[in-house]
Design a protein around this motif. Sequence first.
Motif, PDB file in Angstrom:
ATOM      1  N   GLY A 181     140.706  97.278 157.753  1.00 25.74           N
ATOM      2  CA  GLY A 181     139.626  96.579 157.304  1.00 25.74           C
ATOM      3  C   GLY A 181     139.104  97.207 155.880  1.00 25.74           C
ATOM      4  N   LYS A 182     138.136  96.523 155.429  1.00 24.04           N
ATOM      5  CA  LYS A 182     137.676  96.990 154.145  1.00 24.04           C
ATOM      6  C   LYS A 182     136.144  96.712 153.796  1.00 24.04           C
ATOM      7  CE  LYS A 182     138.001  96.287 149.135  1.00 24.04           C
ATOM      8  NZ  LYS A 182     138.527  95.504 147.914  1.00 24.04           N
ATOM      9  N   ARG A 183     135.447  97.855 153.393  1.00 31.27           N
ATOM     10  CA  ARG A 183     134.108  97.723 152.955  1.00 31.27           C
ATOM     11  C   ARG A 183     134.062  98.183 151.468  1.00 31.27           C
ATOM     12  NH1 ARG A 183     130.549  98.592 157.177  1.00 31.27           N
ATOM     13  NH2 ARG A 183     131.110  97.404 158.940  1.00 31.27           N
ATOM     14  N   GLY A 184     133.784  97.068 150.604  1.00 28.99           N
ATOM     15  CA  GLY A 184     133.226  97.292 149.278  1.00 28.99           C
ATOM     16  C   GLY A 184     131.933  97.541 149.093  1.00 28.99           C
ATOM     17  N   LEU A 185     131.664  98.857 148.595  1.00 23.38           N
ATOM     18  CA  LEU A 185     130.244  99.296 148.514  1.00 23.38           C
ATOM     19  C   LEU A 185     129.898  99.735 146.992  1.00 23.38           C
ATOM     20  CD1 LEU A 185     131.277 101.145 151.439  1.00 23.38           C
ATOM     21  CD2 LEU A 185     129.243  99.904 151.429  1.00 23.38           C
ATOM     22  N   ARG A 186     128.363  99.899 146.868  1.00 24.10           N
ATOM     23  CA  ARG A 186     127.930 100.485 145.502  1.00 24.10           C
ATOM     24  C   ARG A 186     126.816 101.347 145.807  1.00 24.10           C
ATOM     25  NH1 ARG A 186     127.141  95.449 141.874  1.00 24.10           N
ATOM     26  NH2 ARG A 186     129.198  95.904 141.437  1.00 24.10           N
ATOM     27  N   ALA A 187     127.219 102.474 145.106  1.00 22.66           N
ATOM     28  CA  ALA A 187     126.052 103.518 145.255  1.00 22.66           C
ATOM     29  C   ALA A 187     125.244 103.615 144.008  1.00 22.66           C
ATOM     30  CB  ALA A 187     126.659 104.787 145.447  1.00 22.66           C
ATOM     31  N   CYS A 188     123.981 103.327 144.069  1.00 25.15           N
ATOM     32  CA  CYS A 188     122.968 103.451 142.903  1.00 25.15           C
ATOM     33  C   CYS A 188     122.425 104.702 143.067  1.00 25.15           C
ATOM     34  CB  CYS A 188     122.292 102.440 142.878  1.00 25.15           C
ATOM     35  SG  CYS A 188     122.946 100.636 142.862  1.00 25.15           S
ATOM     36  N   CYS A 189     122.836 105.515 142.092  1.00 24.98           N
ATOM     37  CA  CYS A 189     122.193 107.030 141.813  1.00 24.98           C
ATOM     38  C   CYS A 189     121.013 106.943 141.112  1.00 24.98           C
ATOM     39  CB  CYS A 189     123.108 107.942 141.396  1.00 24.98           C
ATOM     40  SG  CYS A 189     124.672 107.871 142.479  1.00 24.98           S
ATOM     41  N   HIS A 190     119.604 107.244 141.297  1.00 26.37           N
ATOM     42  CA  HIS A 190     118.383 107.173 140.553  1.00 26.37           C
ATOM     43  C   HIS A 190     117.988 108.440 140.196  1.00 26.37           C
ATOM     44  CE1 HIS A 190     117.838 102.931 141.321  1.00 26.37           C
ATOM     45  NE2 HIS A 190     118.349 103.202 142.344  1.00 26.37           N
ATOM     46  N   GLY A 191     117.887 108.917 138.741  1.00 23.07           N
ATOM     47  CA  GLY A 191     117.454 110.218 138.384  1.00 23.07           C
ATOM     48  C   GLY A 191     116.215 109.787 137.613  1.00 23.07           C
ATOM     49  N   GLN A 192     116.001 110.760 136.319  1.00 26.23           N
ATOM     50  CA  GLN A 192     114.737 110.644 135.621  1.00 26.23           C
ATOM     51  C   GLN A 192     115.252 111.025 134.354  1.00 26.23           C
ATOM     52  OE1 GLN A 192     111.351 110.238 136.159  1.00 26.23           O
ATOM     53  NE2 GLN A 192     111.595 109.822 133.964  1.00 26.23           N
ATOM     54  N   GLU A 193     115.136 109.810 133.411  1.00 28.81           N
ATOM     55  CA  GLU A 193     115.372 109.870 132.069  1.00 28.81           C
ATOM     56  C   GLU A 193     114.723 111.045 131.111  1.00 28.81           C
ATOM     57  OE1 GLU A 193     112.443 106.530 131.956  1.00 28.81           O
ATOM     58  OE2 GLU A 193     113.974 107.505 133.306  1.00 28.81           O
ATOM     59  N   GLY A 194     115.396 111.437 130.247  1.00 23.88           N
ATOM     60  CA  GLY A 194     114.642 112.246 129.234  1.00 23.88           C
ATOM     61  C   GLY A 194     115.546 112.771 128.233  1.00 23.88           C
ATOM     62  N   HIS A 195     114.912 113.274 126.949  1.00 26.17           N
ATOM     63  CA  HIS A 195     115.697 113.553 125.854  1.00 26.17           C
ATOM     64  C   HIS A 195     116.829 114.694 126.108  1.00 26.17           C
ATOM     65  CE1 HIS A 195     116.753 115.134 121.969  1.00 26.17           C
ATOM     66  NE2 HIS A 195     115.965 113.879 121.164  1.00 26.17           N
ATOM     67  N   SER A 196     117.913 114.666 125.582  1.00 22.63           N
ATOM     68  CA  SER A 196     118.915 115.644 126.009  1.00 22.63           C
ATOM     69  C   SER A 196     118.666 116.944 125.656  1.00 22.63           C
ATOM     70  CB  SER A 196     120.341 115.228 125.410  1.00 22.63           C
ATOM     71  OG  SER A 196     120.335 115.318 123.786  1.00 22.63           O
ATOM     72  N   ALA A 197     117.776 117.506 124.525  1.00 25.44           N
ATOM     73  CA  ALA A 197     117.465 118.526 123.953  1.00 25.44           C
ATOM     74  C   ALA A 197     116.586 119.365 125.135  1.00 25.44           C
ATOM     75  CB  ALA A 197     116.694 118.471 122.729  1.00 25.44           C
ATOM     76  N   LEU A 198     116.034 118.287 126.052  1.00 26.03           N
ATOM     77  CA  LEU A 198     115.146 118.785 127.009  1.00 26.03           C
ATOM     78  C   LEU A 198     115.788 118.461 128.420  1.00 26.03           C
ATOM     79  CD1 LEU A 198     111.599 118.079 125.710  1.00 26.03           C
ATOM     80  CD2 LEU A 198     113.006 120.478 125.558  1.00 26.03           C
ATOM     81  N   ALA A 199     116.968 118.536 128.665  1.00 23.88           N
ATOM     82  CA  ALA A 199     117.708 117.957 129.806  1.00 23.88           C
ATOM     83  C   ALA A 199     117.367 118.614 130.752  1.00 23.88           C
ATOM     84  CB  ALA A 199     119.385 118.116 129.717  1.00 23.88           C
ATOM     85  N   PRO A 200     117.254 119.905 131.252  1.00 19.83           N
ATOM     86  CA  PRO A 200     116.868 120.676 132.477  1.00 19.83           C
ATOM     87  C   PRO A 200     115.249 120.020 132.927  1.00 19.83           C
ATOM     88  CG  PRO A 200     117.578 122.579 131.030  1.00 19.83           C
ATOM     89  CD  PRO A 200     117.345 121.118 130.068  1.00 19.83           C
ATOM     90  N   ASP A 201     114.609 119.364 132.045  1.00 17.34           N
ATOM     91  CA  ASP A 201     113.455 118.786 132.487  1.00 17.34           C
ATOM     92  C   ASP A 201     113.578 117.535 133.084  1.00 17.34           C
ATOM     93  OD1 ASP A 201     111.872 121.233 131.828  1.00 17.34           O
ATOM     94  OD2 ASP A 201     111.490 120.378 129.772  1.00 17.34           O
ATOM     95  N   ALA A 202     114.725 116.906 132.931  1.00 19.62           N
ATOM     96  CA  ALA A 202     115.084 115.495 133.509  1.00 19.62           C
ATOM     97  C   ALA A 202     116.177 115.496 134.881  1.00 19.62           C
ATOM     98  CB  ALA A 202     115.709 114.531 132.386  1.00 19.62           C
ATOM     99  N   LEU A 203     116.395 114.515 135.451  1.00 20.86           N
ATOM    100  CA  LEU A 203     117.547 114.413 136.426  1.00 20.86           C
ATOM    101  C   LEU A 203     118.363 113.494 135.885  1.00 20.86           C
ATOM    102  CD1 LEU A 203     118.316 115.237 139.337  1.00 20.86           C
ATOM    103  CD2 LEU A 203     116.977 113.430 140.112  1.00 20.86           C
ATOM    104  N   ASN A 204     119.723 114.203 135.906  1.00 20.69           N
ATOM    105  CA  ASN A 204     120.662 113.323 135.366  1.00 20.69           C
ATOM    106  C   ASN A 204     121.521 112.531 136.458  1.00 20.69           C
ATOM    107  OD1 ASN A 204     123.286 112.501 134.223  1.00 20.69           O
ATOM    108  ND2 ASN A 204     123.151 114.154 132.697  1.00 20.69           N
ATOM    109  N   ALA A 205     121.346 111.172 136.160  1.00 20.91           N
ATOM    110  CA  ALA A 205     121.900 110.437 137.341  1.00 20.91           C
ATOM    111  C   ALA A 205     123.501 110.616 137.357  1.00 20.91           C
ATOM    112  CB  ALA A 205     121.544 108.727 136.940  1.00 20.91           C
ATOM    113  N   LEU A 206     124.091 110.698 136.177  1.00 16.57           N
ATOM    114  CA  LEU A 206     125.693 110.911 136.250  1.00 16.57           C
ATOM    115  C   LEU A 206     125.857 112.375 137.180  1.00 16.57           C
ATOM    116  CD1 LEU A 206     126.473 110.170 132.769  1.00 16.57           C
ATOM    117  CD2 LEU A 206     127.130 109.047 134.586  1.00 16.57           C
ATOM    118  N   HIS A 207     124.999 113.410 137.025  1.00 12.00           N
ATOM    119  CA  HIS A 207     125.334 114.507 137.839  1.00 12.00           C
ATOM    120  C   HIS A 207     125.159 113.962 139.375  1.00 12.00           C
ATOM    121  CE1 HIS A 207     124.284 117.386 134.305  1.00 12.00           C
ATOM    122  NE2 HIS A 207     125.239 116.614 134.070  1.00 12.00           N
ATOM    123  N   LEU A 208     124.353 113.109 139.877  1.00 10.68           N
ATOM    124  CA  LEU A 208     123.980 112.719 141.024  1.00 10.68           C
ATOM    125  C   LEU A 208     125.382 112.076 141.501  1.00 10.68           C
ATOM    126  CD1 LEU A 208     120.259 111.426 141.385  1.00 10.68           C
ATOM    127  CD2 LEU A 208     121.325 113.617 142.066  1.00 10.68           C
TER     128      LEU A 208
END
Length: 399
Positions: A181-208
């Motif tokens: 059997g097969k289940r096709g699924l999508r995971a939507c990872c929600h973070g918090q955007e920000g300037h990359s110069a201040l990356a630690p103050d944001a939440l990178n959805a790609l990291h999630l």
Amino acid sequence: MTQDISPIPSPAAILARLVAFPTVSRRSNLALLDYVEDLLRPAGVRLERFESDDGTRANLWASLGPAGSGGVVLSGHCDVVPVEGQNWSSDPFELRTEAGRLYGRGTADMKGFLAASIHAMLQAAPRSLALPLHLAISYDEEVGCLGVRGMLDALSTRPERPALCIIGEPTGMRIANGHKGKRGLRACCHGQEGHSALAPDALNALHLGAAFITRLQARQEQLKATGAQDTAYDIPYSTVHVGVMHGGTALNIVPNRCDLDFEIRNVADDDPDAILAGIAEDAEEIAAPYRNRFPDARIEIEEISGYPGLETPAGTPAVALLKSLLGRDDPLIKVAFGTEGGLFQGTLGVPTLVCGPGHMAQGHKPDEFVSEEQLAECTRLLAAITDVLGEGEAAALAP
């Protein structure tokens, strides 16, 4: 009804016409169905269409013989995968014959079987069948067995039930009694955007997303080590696979969203709901530690496609009948790919087997082909099935 006695085109001639229709999934298949109906209607075949919601695609249900239960349904899809980006030696939508092979998109997967089935219907039309013969042609199988569901839902409200369904996916004319059997699924990872110069103050959805992939890999290893095993499959355990990852818009922006498409393919003794529940727990464990700083942190999972597995007992009488008609006693196999078989089995309660010409190793790639030998063997099998339906003496196919 007066039946047309025009010469019946060969399976190869029918295949040439089927291949010429570029019925890529989600595109219209109506011109192909018009052609099939123009062949079958003059022969007295009963025809019924089941349209998609937007009317651009349809399933076709064709019947011969007496109304009622019993008999056989031959089932196949008419949609094909795209050819863009593939290096074909010739036009993929023009049948080419060379060295005993018939080349073209869909020849193996699975217009070769459809051509043989249409030929079988035409051969059977003048006969007085004791048991019914049906042909089911569906759309959008390649994107999750989507089209056939509407037809099966409609048929499920009727009292008639076929005794056997044969799915003509390419098996090298071996009999397959199962697939995962097969289940096709999508995971939507929600973070918090920000300037990359201040990356630690944001939440990178790609990291999630990356953390989620790591957890999926761990789940895969767990299924391999402790999950159910079925040695009839090349990969004898359930699998988890990530196929697509999207996220980010620019290098200097911390992305706030990442989407991953992944799938579960489960053997019969593994519960896909239980596997998915474990994956959902992983998603929550990844996101929860961030919520004190980022309240919207989460990973949402939605189902985008899927179909049930197929598991037909080896002792089903139809298995012995098909083996006898094929004239050999090869061991049953289980196939790695999915089909609409589990839907026929689950929705209509019909014993279902997979058996068709060609090999999936030739499907979905440039210069797809089915051999003339395989197409001929399929044609012989369907003729033998028609003989059995004419006699009406096979208990396996009776109501």
